[in-house]
Design a protein around this motif. Structure first.
Motif, PDB file in Angstrom:
ATOM      1  N   LEU A  37       0.830  -1.198   0.000  1.00 57.00           N
ATOM      2  CA  LEU A  37       0.000   0.000   0.000  1.00 57.00           C
ATOM      3  C   LEU A  37       0.865   1.248   0.000  1.00 57.00           C
ATOM      4  O   LEU A  37       1.899   1.306   0.677  1.00 57.00           O
ATOM      5  N   THR A  38       0.426   2.220  -0.741  1.00 52.92           N
ATOM      6  CA  THR A  38       1.100   3.512  -0.743  1.00 52.92           C
ATOM      7  C   THR A  38       0.690   4.308   0.491  1.00 52.92           C
ATOM      8  O   THR A  38      -0.327   3.991   1.139  1.00 52.92           O
ATOM      9  N   PRO A  39       1.428   5.334   0.825  1.00 51.45           N
ATOM     10  CA  PRO A  39       1.020   6.163   1.980  1.00 51.45           C
ATOM     11  C   PRO A  39      -0.378   6.756   1.819  1.00 51.45           C
ATOM     12  O   PRO A  39      -1.118   6.875   2.799  1.00 51.45           O
ATOM     13  N   GLU A  40      -0.749   7.123   0.585  1.00 52.33           N
ATOM     14  CA  GLU A  40      -2.088   7.685   0.381  1.00 52.33           C
ATOM     15  C   GLU A  40      -3.170   6.635   0.633  1.00 52.33           C
ATOM     16  O   GLU A  40      -4.215   6.924   1.244  1.00 52.33           O
ATOM     17  N   LYS A  91      -6.080   6.658   3.490  1.00 55.56           N
ATOM     18  CA  LYS A  91      -7.504   6.492   3.183  1.00 55.56           C
ATOM     19  C   LYS A  91      -8.128   5.390   4.031  1.00 55.56           C
ATOM     20  O   LYS A  91      -9.269   5.523   4.508  1.00 55.56           O
ATOM     21  N   MET A  92      -7.400   4.294   4.242  1.00 55.47           N
ATOM     22  CA  MET A  92      -7.914   3.215   5.081  1.00 55.47           C
ATOM     23  C   MET A  92      -8.114   3.686   6.513  1.00 55.47           C
ATOM     24  O   MET A  92      -9.109   3.352   7.160  1.00 55.47           O
ATOM     25  N   ARG A  93      -7.172   4.469   7.008  1.00 58.20           N
ATOM     26  CA  ARG A  93      -7.332   4.985   8.373  1.00 58.20           C
ATOM     27  C   ARG A  93      -8.533   5.921   8.468  1.00 58.20           C
ATOM     28  O   ARG A  93      -9.257   5.917   9.460  1.00 58.20           O
TER      29      ARG A  93
END
Length: 765
Positions: free
Chosen positions: A406-409, A413-415
């Protein structure tokens, strides 16, 4: 002369396989005596006995001795022609010859001309083993002496010799003499000093001074390793402990000196078996009868580097269990189970804790221990599975490498999706955007008009321009219904309802943000309910302003639209409440109905209004308490008008407190006088409900500028009542208590405000 030579020869002749000088001297002496008196039968008998004894001993020159004996017998007077030795002498002679033949090989290997090397040492050891198997202590002692003469600095020969004497001879003087000779030849061997100390203790009369002197000599002898010193120290401590409880203080000093000695000579030495400290703690517990001192010894060990090993923790716990101190043992387990011990010690300690709780604990303590150690055991099991199945582990690692990262973005988004606060903010923003889109279209149309709505629009825009972005969007949402109210009658009823529901959603979003900000100020930063929080931020203040603007616009709509255009709300002809009157009256606790009523408050009617007169605040309630149970408990105090339990507006869970409204103050006082009544096994606290009172300025009148210029009677009256002990949810409908709109207006019969009045008030800003 005869007695001394006879005893010496008797003691010496079994040890030699060759005829020594002593045997020759004895026979020559006896022959000389018999030559002086040939007729003496006693002297002849004496010489004959010497020959008989020598012939039955396994000697290398036994055949020559037999010929000499027969020749002597033939030379005697009255001798017979056929001279023979007695039958018992002949049998002994034959056995001796057999023994000589069996030992001939060993004797050849240890001959005096052999060099003193490892071959000779091995030959002596084999010879000693053979003699020990035959069971003749004298011959064994002889071979040891011959071996030590050739190898005087071989310490294990001395040790074996002393052990043989201790096991078979058991003569303290002979044993101490051997140790004394051994220490002179091998002073660097700690085991010899330790065994010498123990042998000295076994003497018939124990000499404490001699023992202490020998121990001091051992410590100063220049021993080689820490284990050598450890053996000497333990031998000394054993001797002190054997003296009993009368020497407990001296024993304690001995342990302290021993620990200091080992720490001084070997600071990096770690004894994983804890031979000194475990012994010390045990002596403190059983000899000194001092459990606290024993625990202090172990606590000192846990502060050292020995705490890295599981043996230290297990030793401490074992002592505590042996003394029936299971509570302290459990605390030690809790201290040590999470430590990263050497060599899988953590796993061993966790398993030992579970076994301890099964054997000595309760169901609760076993469950707690299982919950704590389960992650550690699972991790160890996974590691073991990886080791046992290397192929499967490799496949799992390869699959993990192929998995998408997963990318930081994406992680952000998941958080955000998992954050309920973020979801509520998004919903509020969406509602504000929807309201803004609808109003933007209406605003364009409104610019063409020249009526009152066109004149009110700039004021609304000026109001929203001073607010933050979310608040400004919602404030703008009310501009169009306010400005276009003149043409609202021409709008279909369904469209009007849609516009009203949009405004309701925006109002509820702003209200949630304001409530969240207030909650954080009161609870998130450590402020109590009845203490003032820190100053509001600009954003929170903007949200409040937007809510006030929205409230004004909705009041205006209610005043000019028929009640049928709204699904719920107060009637349009409700008389306004002046500011002075609202400040003088007590604030009301407005609680939305639970369940469906809380989620669809506007659709089901106006909110319920509770007064705080004759109301008791009850806290400390159990989660399973019902309103009926609380009513029955306090029914003896007097007539009860209502009971309400406060629920969390987000989770719907009971918050543990509630309110009981009585018919009169007498019943209320009786309830307050109860001394912590119990319900469901829990003690309750009952006190008089005291809501906070509104004040001037930002604390009392909601608004901007000087006191009294705001749009309401303060925080306590803005459509809801913030109680001293609770924050009740506000219904999501435009149900607001009418407020005074003019400064100084005190009449409770003032007419309802019109749109023109609101426009004038907005233009003042």
């Amino acid at each position: 002369m005869r007695a001394s030579s006879d005893s010496s020869w008797s003691a010496y002749h079994p040890w030699r396989l060759t005829v020594g000088r002593l045997q020759v001297i004895c026979r020559e002496y006896e022959h000389e005596l018999s030559a002086r008196d040939p007729t003496s039968d006693a002297q002849l008998l004496r010489v004959r006995q010497l020959y008989h004894r020598q012939l039955q001993v396994p000697l290398a020159e036994a055949a020559q001795t037999m010929q000499s004996y027969l020749k002597w017998e033939a030379s005697l007077p009255h001798a017979q022609q056929a001279i023979q030795a007695p039958s018992h002498v002949q049998q002994g002679f034959q056995k001796a010859q057999q023994a000589v033949s069996l030992r001939h090989e060993h004797e050849a290997m240890v001959a005096p001309d052999k060099p003193a090397d490892e071959n000779l040492l091995a030959a002596f050891l084999a010879y000693i083993k053979y003699e020990e198997a035959k069971g003749d202590p004298a011959r064994v002692q002889l071979v040891y002496e011959r071996a030590l003469a050739a190898f005087p600095v071989t310490h294990y020969l001395w040790q074996a010799y002393a052990h043989y004497l201790e096991d078979h001879l058991k003569v303290p003087a002979a044993i101490n003499a051997v140790y004394s000779r051994a220490l002179r030849n091998c002073p660097w061997v700690g085991s010899l000093w330790a065994n010498a100390l123990r042998a000295l203790e076994l003497s018939t009369v124990f000499d404490e001074q001699q023992h202490a002197t020998l121990y001091s000599s051992a410590v100063q002898a220049g021993l080689q390793t820490a284990d050598d010193y450890m053996e000497v120290v333990l031998a000394r401590l054993d001797a002190l402990r054997h003296r009993g409880a009368d020497r407990a203080q001296e024993l304690k000093q001995g342990f302290q000196q021993a620990a200091e000695l080992m720490q001084t000579y070997f600071p990096d030495y770690i004894d994983r078996t804890l031979r000194i400290h475990a012994y010390w703690a045990d002596c403190e517990m059983h000899v000194g009868q001092d459990p606290a001192a024993a625990e202090a010894v172990w606590e000192g060990v846990l502060k050292s580097t020995a705490a890295r090993y599981v043996e230290t923790w297990i030793g401490y716990i074992t002592m505590l269990i042996g003394s029936d101190n299971t509570g302290q043992a459990r605390r030690v387990y809790k201290r040590g189970y999470s430590r990263k011990l050497e060599e899988a010690g953590q796993l061993f300690l966790c398993q030992a804790w579970l076994r301890f709780e099964r054997e000595h604990g309760t169901a609760d303590t076993l469950a707690e221990a299982s919950r704590k150690v389960r992650p550690i055991l699972e991790q160890a099991a996974a590691a073991a599975a990886v080791v046992s199945d290397s192929e499967g582990s490799a496949k799992a690692q390869a699959a993990a490498k192929k998995a998408k990262k997963l990318t930081p973005e994406e992680m952000k988004k998941m958080r955000q999706q998992a954050d309920p606060n973020y979801q509520s903010k998004q919903a509020a923003a969406a509602a504000a955007a929807t309201a803004g889109d609808g109003i933007a279209t209406g605003s364009k149309k409104g610019k063409k008009g020249k009526g009152p709505a066109a004149r009110a629009e700039p004021a609304a825009q000026a109001e929203s321009a001073s607010l933050p972005a979310p608040a400004a969007a919602v404030a703008a949402a009310v501009a169009e219904p306010t400005a276009k109210h003149a043409s609202a009658d021409a709008m279909p009823s369904d469209a009007a309802a849609v516009k009203h529901s949009t405004a309701q959603a925006a109002s509820q979003a702003l209200h949630d943000q304001a409530s969240s900000a207030g909650s954080k100020r009161r609870h998130g930063l450590g402020f109590s309910e009845d203490q003032p929080g820190p100053k509001k931020s600009k954003q929170a203040d903007g949200v409040d302003k937007a809510a006030d603007s929205l409230q004004q616009a909705q009041h205006a709509q209610q005043a000019q639209q028929p009640p049928s255009s709204f699904s719920a709300g107060p009637p349009s002809n409700q008389p306004p409440v002046s500011k002075t009157q609202s400040q003088q009256s007590k604030p009301a606790n407005v609680q939305a109905a639970a369940g469906a009523q809380s989620s669809a408050g506007a659709a089901q009617g106006p909110p319920v209004i509770f007064t705080d007169e004759c109301t008791a605040f009850v806290r400390g309630l159990d989660n399973k308490v019902t309103e009926e149970e609380l009513r029955n408990l306090l029914a003896a105090c007097g007539e009860i008008k209502g009971v309400r339990l406060v629920m969390d507006k987000v989770t719907g869970m009971f918050k543990g407190f509630g309110y009981v409204e009585f018919a009169n103050n007498s019943a209320l006082q009786k309830a307050v006088d109860l001394k912590e009544p119990e319900l469901h096994g829990r003690k309750m606290t009952i006190m008089v409900s005291k809501p906070p009172s509104g004040g001037p300025g930002r604390g009392g009148a909601r608004g901007r500028g000087a006191p009294g210029r705001g749009f309401g009677a303060g925080r306590g009256d803005r459509g809801r009542s913030i109680h001293q002990h609770e924050r009740l949810a506000v219904a999501a409908a435009p149900a607001f208590v009418p407020r005074a709109i003019a400064k100084g207006e005190t009449s409770s019969k003032a007419p309802a405000a019109t749109n023109a009045d609101f426009r004038k008030l907005l233009n003042k800003k």
